[in-house]
Design an enzyme around this catalytic site. Structure first.
Site, short mmCIF file in Angstrom:
data_model
loop_
_atom_site.label_atom_id
_atom_site.label_comp_id
_atom_site.label_asym_id
_atom_site.label_seq_id
_atom_site.Cartn_x
_atom_site.Cartn_y
_atom_site.Cartn_z
N GLU A 1 1.05 4.16 -2.69
CA GLU A 1 1.03 5.53 -2.15
C GLU A 1 2.31 5.96 -1.46
O GLU A 1 2.37 7.06 -0.90
CB GLU A 1 -0.16 5.66 -1.16
CG GLU A 1 -1.50 5.59 -1.85
CD GLU A 1 -2.67 5.64 -0.90
OE1 GLU A 1 -2.48 6.05 0.26
OE2 GLU A 1 -3.78 5.27 -1.32
N HIS B 1 -7.31 -2.11 -4.26
CA HIS B 1 -5.99 -1.75 -4.79
C HIS B 1 -5.46 -2.84 -5.72
O HIS B 1 -4.89 -2.54 -6.77
CB HIS B 1 -5.01 -1.52 -3.64
CG HIS B 1 -5.23 -0.21 -2.94
ND1 HIS B 1 -5.20 0.99 -3.60
CD2 HIS B 1 -5.48 0.07 -1.65
CE1 HIS B 1 -5.42 1.98 -2.73
NE2 HIS B 1 -5.61 1.44 -1.54
N HIS C 1 0.83 -1.20 0.00
CA HIS C 1 0.00 0.00 0.00
C HIS C 1 0.87 1.26 0.00
O HIS C 1 0.73 2.12 -0.84
CB HIS C 1 -0.94 0.00 1.21
CG HIS C 1 -2.00 1.04 1.08
ND1 HIS C 1 -1.78 2.36 1.38
CD2 HIS C 1 -3.29 0.96 0.67
CE1 HIS C 1 -2.89 3.05 1.14
NE2 HIS C 1 -3.82 2.22 0.72
CO CO Z 1 -5.71 2.69 0.10
#
Ligand code: CO
Length: 303
Positions: free
Chosen positions: A213, A245, A183
């Site tokens: 991210e 995701h 993530h």
């Molecule tokens: Co997220």
């Protein structure tokens, strides 16, 4: 006669008598201190997912925990408010951590091990589990509440996670790379992703870690694939579930998905849509953390 006794006790005597009453009577009234009233429970805590097909990872984790601790009730909480609100609109209720803990208190649980199913000890773990659990300890809380750490917490977990990733990845062709998508976060714990890259590199020079991210990003992965001359890659999510995701950012058809970007760069990709909790190798790692939290409960921790 009565007044004589009262006089002889005096004020210190009265205070002593009163404190004895408090010491012995109050715990009994509150239902604490009696081993017969002890009730142990497990709370599994995930970010959550709104993708129905992804929930198989949670079902398998739930079954594995119940098999490992057959006499202990297991409950769930999701840390993502957005996911819980979305599920609520679909008629599916899931507790937040404070709601789940409050309900466990209400249902008479005295000892709880809360196991994080997060990948790293980032914001979700620290703010939504650890900090909340702290407020449930002590006065008015549980006799003991311990926390099972996320998948990658500290050096000892890293080698095990790197090995497990290579063990569960599909068999690769000669020169085919492995790309795992985490993530990523602005939280300092993002450092676990570049750390995992170091550990993976020791085992397999064609294994790459990227994040949606945080750092490293897809640009790093792409540069690594090019330097290695890789023309093929397996893509896997580094998350407990293969949710939004994995299905969109990693394997979606939009032109900025990892699949689309790598394909345009001449790399043939094979996306794997399984969350880590679907693999026994990863369930075992989370279970080992839960076992530590359960041992802490039994040995007076988490007060
Ligand atoms: Co997220």
């Amino acid at each position: 006669m009565r007044s004589v006794i009262r006089l002889r006790l005096g004020l210190p005597g009265l205070l002593l008598a009163l404190s004895l009453v408090l010491v012995f009577a109050l715990p009994a009234l509150a239902g604490h201190g009696a081993p017969a009233g002890d009730k142990t429970g497990i709370l599994l805590v995930s970010f959550g997912t709104s993708v129905p097909e992804a929930r198989v990872a949670f079902d398998e984790m739930d079954a594995a925990v119940k098999a490992a601790f057959p006499d202990v009730p297991v409950r769930w909480a999701f840390t993502s408010n957005i996911i819980r609100e979305k599920l609520e609109r679909e008629g599916l209720h899931t507790d937040s951590v404070p709601a789940a803990l409050a309900r466990m208190l209400d249902d008479g649980f005295t000892r709880v091990a809360a196991q994080s199913l997060h990948a790293i000890p980032g914001e979700e773990f620290n703010e939504k589990l650890l900090a909340v659990a702290g407020r449930f300890r002590g006065v008015g809380g549980f006799a003991a509440l311990t926390i099972g750490l996320p998948l990658m917490t500290g050096d000892a977990d890293m080698g095990a996670v790197a090995e497990a990733l290579l063990a569960v990845a599909p068999k690769r062709a000669q020169g085919e790379a492995l790309v795992v998508m985490g993530h990523g976060t602005h939280h300092p714990a993002n450092i676990y992703y570049p750390a995992l890259q170091w550990y993976l590199r020791q085992l397999d020079p064609l294994a790459f870690v990227g994040t949606v991210e945080g750092t490293p990003g897809l640009d790093y992965v792409l540069a690594g694939l090019k330097i290695a001359g890789a023309k093929k890659a397996v893509l896997m999510p580094l998350m407990s579930v293969a949710g939004d995701h994995a299905r969109n950012d990693m394997a979606g058809d939009e032109e900025d998905s990892w699949k689309s970007v790598l394909t345009r760069e001449g790399i043939a990709v094979r996306p794997v849509l399984h969350g880590l909790a679907e693999y026994p190798e990863f369930r075992a790692l989370w279970l080992a953390h839960l076992r530590t939290a359960m041992d802490d409960l039994a040995h007076g921790g988490g007060k």
